[in-house]
Design a protein around this motif. Sequence first.
Motif, PDB file in Angstrom:
ATOM      1  N   GLU A   1      48.777  25.959  25.421  1.00 55.51           N
ATOM      2  CA  GLU A   1      49.015  26.683  26.679  1.00 55.51           C
ATOM      3  C   GLU A   1      48.037  27.859  26.827  1.00 55.51           C
ATOM      4  O   GLU A   1      47.467  28.073  27.899  1.00 55.51           O
ATOM      5  N   GLU A   2      47.833  28.614  25.743  1.00 52.00           N
ATOM      6  CA  GLU A   2      46.865  29.718  25.789  1.00 52.00           C
ATOM      7  C   GLU A   2      45.460  29.185  26.071  1.00 52.00           C
ATOM      8  O   GLU A   2      44.711  29.777  26.848  1.00 52.00           O
ATOM      9  N   TYR A   3      45.143  28.070  25.440  1.00 53.21           N
ATOM     10  CA  TYR A   3      43.848  27.431  25.639  1.00 53.21           C
ATOM     11  C   TYR A   3      43.631  27.109  27.117  1.00 53.21           C
ATOM     12  O   TYR A   3      42.618  27.469  27.709  1.00 53.21           O
ATOM     13  N   LYS A   4      44.610  26.455  27.717  1.00 52.58           N
ATOM     14  CA  LYS A   4      44.494  26.058  29.123  1.00 52.58           C
ATOM     15  C   LYS A   4      44.397  27.272  30.038  1.00 52.58           C
ATOM     16  O   LYS A   4      43.583  27.296  30.964  1.00 52.58           O
ATOM     17  N   ASN A   5      45.232  28.283  29.790  1.00 51.72           N
ATOM     18  CA  ASN A   5      45.225  29.483  30.641  1.00 51.72           C
ATOM     19  C   ASN A   5      43.900  30.230  30.563  1.00 51.72           C
ATOM     20  O   ASN A   5      43.357  30.648  31.588  1.00 51.72           O
ATOM     21  N   LYS A   6      43.392  30.416  29.366  1.00 52.30           N
ATOM     22  CA  LYS A   6      42.137  31.156  29.198  1.00 52.30           C
ATOM     23  C   LYS A   6      40.956  30.367  29.762  1.00 52.30           C
ATOM     24  O   LYS A   6      40.079  30.934  30.416  1.00 52.30           O
ATOM     25  N   LEU A   7      40.960  29.072  29.540  1.00 53.07           N
ATOM     26  CA  LEU A   7      39.860  28.240  30.029  1.00 53.07           C
ATOM     27  C   LEU A   7      39.887  28.131  31.556  1.00 53.07           C
ATOM     28  O   LEU A   7      38.833  28.087  32.201  1.00 53.07           O
ATOM     29  N   MET A   8      41.074  28.142  32.124  1.00 48.87           N
ATOM     30  CA  MET A   8      41.215  28.006  33.581  1.00 48.87           C
ATOM     31  C   MET A   8      40.527  29.152  34.325  1.00 48.87           C
ATOM     32  O   MET A   8      39.922  28.946  35.380  1.00 48.87           O
ATOM     33  N   VAL A   9      40.574  30.365  33.787  1.00 51.67           N
ATOM     34  CA  VAL A   9      39.929  31.510  34.445  1.00 51.67           C
ATOM     35  C   VAL A   9      38.423  31.256  34.568  1.00 51.67           C
ATOM     36  O   VAL A   9      37.834  31.460  35.633  1.00 51.67           O
ATOM     37  N   TYR A  10      37.807  30.797  33.495  1.00 50.50           N
ATOM     38  CA  TYR A  10      36.361  30.537  33.519  1.00 50.50           C
ATOM     39  C   TYR A  10      36.032  29.331  34.396  1.00 50.50           C
ATOM     40  O   TYR A  10      35.031  29.328  35.112  1.00 50.50           O
ATOM     41  N   LYS A  11      36.891  28.329  34.350  1.00 52.87           N
ATOM     42  CA  LYS A  11      36.687  27.129  35.181  1.00 52.87           C
ATOM     43  C   LYS A  11      36.793  27.494  36.659  1.00 52.87           C
ATOM     44  O   LYS A  11      36.006  27.019  37.488  1.00 52.87           O
ATOM     45  N   ASN A  12      37.741  28.356  37.009  1.00 57.02           N
ATOM     46  CA  ASN A  12      37.907  28.780  38.402  1.00 57.02           C
ATOM     47  C   ASN A  12      36.691  29.551  38.908  1.00 57.02           C
ATOM     48  O   ASN A  12      36.349  29.465  40.083  1.00 57.02           O
ATOM     49  N   LYS A  13      36.047  30.318  38.029  1.00 54.27           N
ATOM     50  CA  LYS A  13      34.843  31.043  38.440  1.00 54.27           C
ATOM     51  C   LYS A  13      33.738  30.074  38.853  1.00 54.27           C
ATOM     52  O   LYS A  13      32.974  30.358  39.766  1.00 54.27           O
ATOM     53  N   VAL A  14      33.674  28.944  38.193  1.00 58.82           N
ATOM     54  CA  VAL A  14      32.680  27.925  38.551  1.00 58.82           C
ATOM     55  C   VAL A  14      33.133  27.172  39.803  1.00 58.82           C
ATOM     56  O   VAL A  14      32.371  27.007  40.752  1.00 58.82           O
ATOM     57  N   ASP A  15      34.394  26.744  39.806  1.00 58.43           N
ATOM     58  CA  ASP A  15      34.912  25.938  40.916  1.00 58.43           C
ATOM     59  C   ASP A  15      34.985  26.708  42.232  1.00 58.43           C
ATOM     60  O   ASP A  15      34.787  26.138  43.303  1.00 58.43           O
ATOM     61  N   HIS A  16      35.320  27.982  42.152  1.00 59.65           N
ATOM     62  CA  HIS A  16      35.505  28.799  43.362  1.00 59.65           C
ATOM     63  C   HIS A  16      34.380  29.827  43.526  1.00 59.65           C
ATOM     64  O   HIS A  16      34.592  30.909  44.071  1.00 59.65           O
ATOM     65  N   PHE A  17      33.200  29.467  43.054  1.00 62.02           N
ATOM     66  CA  PHE A  17      32.068  30.392  43.075  1.00 62.02           C
ATOM     67  C   PHE A  17      31.763  30.906  44.477  1.00 62.02           C
ATOM     68  O   PHE A  17      31.610  32.110  44.695  1.00 62.02           O
ATOM     69  N   ASP A  18      31.676  29.994  45.440  1.00 65.22           N
ATOM     70  CA  ASP A  18      31.335  30.400  46.811  1.00 65.22           C
ATOM     71  C   ASP A  18      32.404  31.316  47.406  1.00 65.22           C
ATOM     72  O   ASP A  18      32.076  32.314  48.056  1.00 65.22           O
ATOM     73  N   GLU A  19      33.659  30.981  47.190  1.00 65.91           N
ATOM     74  CA  GLU A  19      34.748  31.826  47.696  1.00 65.91           C
ATOM     75  C   GLU A  19      34.695  33.213  47.068  1.00 65.91           C
ATOM     76  O   GLU A  19      34.852  34.228  47.754  1.00 65.91           O
ATOM     77  N   MET A  20      34.472  33.247  45.764  1.00 64.66           N
ATOM     78  CA  MET A  20      34.416  34.505  45.038  1.00 64.66           C
ATOM     79  C   MET A  20      33.257  35.364  45.563  1.00 64.66           C
ATOM     80  O   MET A  20      33.417  36.566  45.786  1.00 64.66           O
ATOM     81  N   ARG A  21      32.110  34.751  45.800  1.00 70.28           N
ATOM     82  CA  ARG A  21      30.939  35.455  46.312  1.00 70.28           C
ATOM     83  C   ARG A  21      31.221  36.031  47.702  1.00 70.28           C
ATOM     84  O   ARG A  21      30.867  37.169  48.001  1.00 70.28           O
ATOM     85  N   LYS A  22      31.899  35.257  48.549  1.00 67.82           N
ATOM     86  CA  LYS A  22      32.235  35.723  49.898  1.00 67.82           C
ATOM     87  C   LYS A  22      33.224  36.888  49.858  1.00 67.82           C
ATOM     88  O   LYS A  22      33.086  37.848  50.619  1.00 67.82           O
ATOM     89  N   ILE A  23      34.194  36.812  48.975  1.00 65.76           N
ATOM     90  CA  ILE A  23      35.175  37.901  48.845  1.00 65.76           C
ATOM     91  C   ILE A  23      34.470  39.183  48.407  1.00 65.76           C
ATOM     92  O   ILE A  23      34.712  40.262  48.969  1.00 65.76           O
ATOM     93  N   LYS A  24      33.584  39.076  47.436  1.00 62.91           N
ATOM     94  CA  LYS A  24      32.854  40.262  46.974  1.00 62.91           C
ATOM     95  C   LYS A  24      31.931  40.799  48.069  1.00 62.91           C
ATOM     96  O   LYS A  24      31.765  42.013  48.200  1.00 62.91           O
ATOM     97  N   ALA A  25      31.348  39.921  48.863  1.00 61.58           N
ATOM     98  CA  ALA A  25      30.509  40.355  49.984  1.00 61.58           C
ATOM     99  C   ALA A  25      31.343  41.098  51.028  1.00 61.58           C
ATOM    100  O   ALA A  25      30.892  42.104  51.595  1.00 61.58           O
ATOM    101  N   GLN A  26      32.567  40.626  51.260  1.00 67.99           N
ATOM    102  CA  GLN A  26      33.466  41.312  52.199  1.00 67.99           C
ATOM    103  C   GLN A  26      33.745  42.734  51.714  1.00 67.99           C
ATOM    104  O   GLN A  26      33.745  43.681  52.498  1.00 67.99           O
ATOM    105  N   TYR A  27      33.950  42.866  50.408  1.00 67.10           N
ATOM    106  CA  TYR A  27      34.211  44.185  49.841  1.00 67.10           C
ATOM    107  C   TYR A  27      32.976  45.082  49.981  1.00 67.10           C
ATOM    108  O   TYR A  27      33.085  46.239  50.387  1.00 67.10           O
ATOM    109  N   GLU A  28      31.804  44.542  49.653  1.00 63.67           N
ATOM    110  CA  GLU A  28      30.562  45.319  49.736  1.00 63.67           C
ATOM    111  C   GLU A  28      30.256  45.747  51.163  1.00 63.67           C
ATOM    112  O   GLU A  28      29.667  46.803  51.382  1.00 63.67           O
ATOM    113  N   MET A  29      30.658  44.948  52.147  1.00 60.83           N
ATOM    114  CA  MET A  29      30.427  45.286  53.550  1.00 60.83           C
ATOM    115  C   MET A  29      31.506  46.208  54.105  1.00 60.83           C
ATOM    116  O   MET A  29      31.418  46.651  55.247  1.00 60.83           O
ATOM    117  N   GLY A  30      32.536  46.497  53.313  1.00 61.54           N
ATOM    118  CA  GLY A  30      33.602  47.384  53.750  1.00 61.54           C
ATOM    119  C   GLY A  30      34.638  46.709  54.631  1.00 61.54           C
ATOM    120  O   GLY A  30      35.437  47.380  55.282  1.00 61.54           O
TER     121      GLY A  30
END
Length: 188
Positions: free
Chosen positions: A142-171
Amino acid sequence: MSFFDNLVNNGKALGNQISSAMGNAANQTGVDAKNSAERTSLEMEIATLNNELDKSYLLIGHKYVEYLIVMEKDPEIDIADVLKLMAPKLKKKKELEDKLAALEKEDKEQHIIAQKLEFEREYQEQKTKLDKALTMDIITEEEYKNKLMVYKNKVDHFDEMRKIKAQYEMGIIDASEMHMKLRAIGVE
């Protein structure tokens, strides 16, 4: 002896990963330097054309003033000769500006690709560490899956994550909203 073999093999694997990362960084630096030099060249060429065009605009102004002094009626001036000189410069300026915009877009895309590759490399490194920890019964499945999922989500949701950070940077959103959105997609 098995422990030392694993230590040597892991050391070689880490060395290969570091070497690969350094190669990617050097390659990206080379691309950045080439694009920067080309961008500077285009900007200088545009500035030169702007100076030449300013001289043409000044010449039009002089003709206009001369006309107003000589003639005492509504101005009708002939600037066709000046416009003929300006037309190729205006066309060249537009081409250079388009080229510069394309180069900046390519540069931005290269940085996005490099970021995504970094997240993929980070995922692979973490997966290797977590696989080893799971094999050695240091962490649970369970720990393995939970920890790995965070890194996997960064790859899978890269575009969404980039857009969210851009929204923050633009205020557009504040820090708490950004963190809430990042947690919602599982990257925080």
